[in-house]
Design an enzyme around this catalytic site. Sequence first.
Site, mmCIF file in Angstrom:
data_model
loop_
_atom_site.group_PDB
_atom_site.id
_atom_site.type_symbol
_atom_site.label_atom_id
_atom_site.label_comp_id
_atom_site.label_asym_id
_atom_site.label_seq_id
_atom_site.Cartn_x
_atom_site.Cartn_y
_atom_site.Cartn_z
ATOM 1 N N GLU A 185 38.290 29.624 40.312
ATOM 2 C CA GLU A 185 38.643 29.177 38.956
ATOM 3 C C GLU A 185 39.375 27.848 39.039
ATOM 4 O O GLU A 185 40.257 27.664 39.896
ATOM 5 C CB GLU A 185 39.571 30.165 38.228
ATOM 6 C CG GLU A 185 38.915 31.438 37.792
ATOM 7 C CD GLU A 185 39.824 32.316 36.935
ATOM 8 O OE1 GLU A 185 40.755 31.790 36.281
ATOM 9 O OE2 GLU A 185 39.613 33.539 36.943
ATOM 10 N N GLU A 241 43.803 37.747 40.341
ATOM 11 C CA GLU A 241 45.167 37.315 40.045
ATOM 12 C C GLU A 241 46.144 38.474 39.840
ATOM 13 O O GLU A 241 46.666 38.660 38.721
ATOM 14 C CB GLU A 241 45.192 36.415 38.798
ATOM 15 C CG GLU A 241 44.369 35.152 38.937
ATOM 16 C CD GLU A 241 44.568 34.166 37.780
ATOM 17 O OE1 GLU A 241 45.283 34.506 36.822
ATOM 18 O OE2 GLU A 241 44.016 33.056 37.856
#
Length: 459
Positions: free
Chosen positions: A366, A185
């Site tokens: 995720e 991320e």
Amino acid sequence: MAAQAASLAEQIPEPARETPLGLIFPAGFTWGAATSAYQIEGATTEDGRGDSVWDAFCREPGRVRNDDKGEPAADHYHRYPSDLDLMRELGLHSYRFSIAWPRVMPDGSGPVNQRGLDFYRRLVDGLCERGITPMATLFHWDLPQALQDQGGWESRDTAYRFADYAAAVFGALADDIPTWLTINEPKTVVQNGYLMGIHAPGFIDPEAAYAVAHHLALAHGLAVNEFRAATGTGRIGPAFNLHPTYPADNSDAARAAAHLHDGYENRLYLDPVFRGEYPEDVLADLGSGSRLAKAIQPGDLDVISSPVDLLAVQYYCPIYVDADREPVNRWPTSQAFWQQIYPQGLFDILTRVTRDYGPVPISITENGLPCYDELRDDGTIEDHARIAFLRDHFASAHQAIEAGVQLESYHVWSLLDNFEWQQGYAERWGLVYVDYVTQQRILKRSAQWYRDVIARNGI
Ligand code: FCB
């Protein structure tokens, strides 16, 4: 608190929630769970580990809820053998974890700390012995503080130090880890670390933020090239948190705002890797004198767009914006202030990346929900909201596969309750409950449910 948290999902009667939907995933579909080093390991000063930006951030009073820190976290550094047994008990096919740069190179560069690498060797061996496939992330936000002191991701040099670190890790572990993710991320580092200042290093500096975005992208590309040089096998790709972005109303102005916002949320990270260019609208919006524009050197985009083998997608919620690009909440939220629960968004983003960036293999690395989990007197944790959340997102993923998305795997965030960054230990995201006083692990109801999902490869 619990009543306050009651979401729509919690109001669904129990049998309806747990009755199988009759959706079976393709044979060989991979089910897993994810964690990251700083959030679970603890042992922050052991075996030669150096300081990370998160250790330093947590030491600043008021930065993290209750001034919590990643110590002892879930004490996984010591308890990994029994955690591996837990994973086997759940029937996980794959385990996504991250390697802590400050364990491997305590000062961010220079000599390798063998004891740090040895921990991951033991972990990987333990996974393989139990028939669980390792998936490793090279960087999940724990930048060595020594590099932060030299400018951190604002400095181009950090990308080259990352490549050196990656090469050292590949040399030690590449043969036994079939799938690698470079940077977790990058957008969260940019937005939370440099725009909002709520994550380490805790700056509010919009100009710096976009230089950071470029250096993270460069670091990704350099690591991909190190990987190709180090090994002929295995796969590598980026791990992006993607947010399907929608206009909050039907006006042209809201549609235009949503398009630009999509540029900042998604295309700013996807386009350089998959197209070798930054999105024109974002570059124009930032201005030609921006530090993003100034950071790009000749050849950088060739490095950044070095071919990857997969795209790791992390999905938590959609974003709706009005004509002024202000966010609007549409769907039920969760304990995480930023989350809206919208399973269809997963289908939308998976089909969209497949359409816009080609049929790239995708792993969900995720997806999950924090719940106000309580250990009852009878020793159970009844996290039905998490079950409903996961079931609905799995259904959305299944729908995406039917629509032609090359989705290979699904990793639930998270295996264990852990240190949730600026929320400290206040948010529980795990399938497995961690009693932080005794470090006892207890399977939540969702873990038992997930074990059945994996066993029948469907919901
Ligand atoms: C993601 C992070 C992960 C965890 C979840 C809830 O953004 O990658 O470490 O904090 O959110």
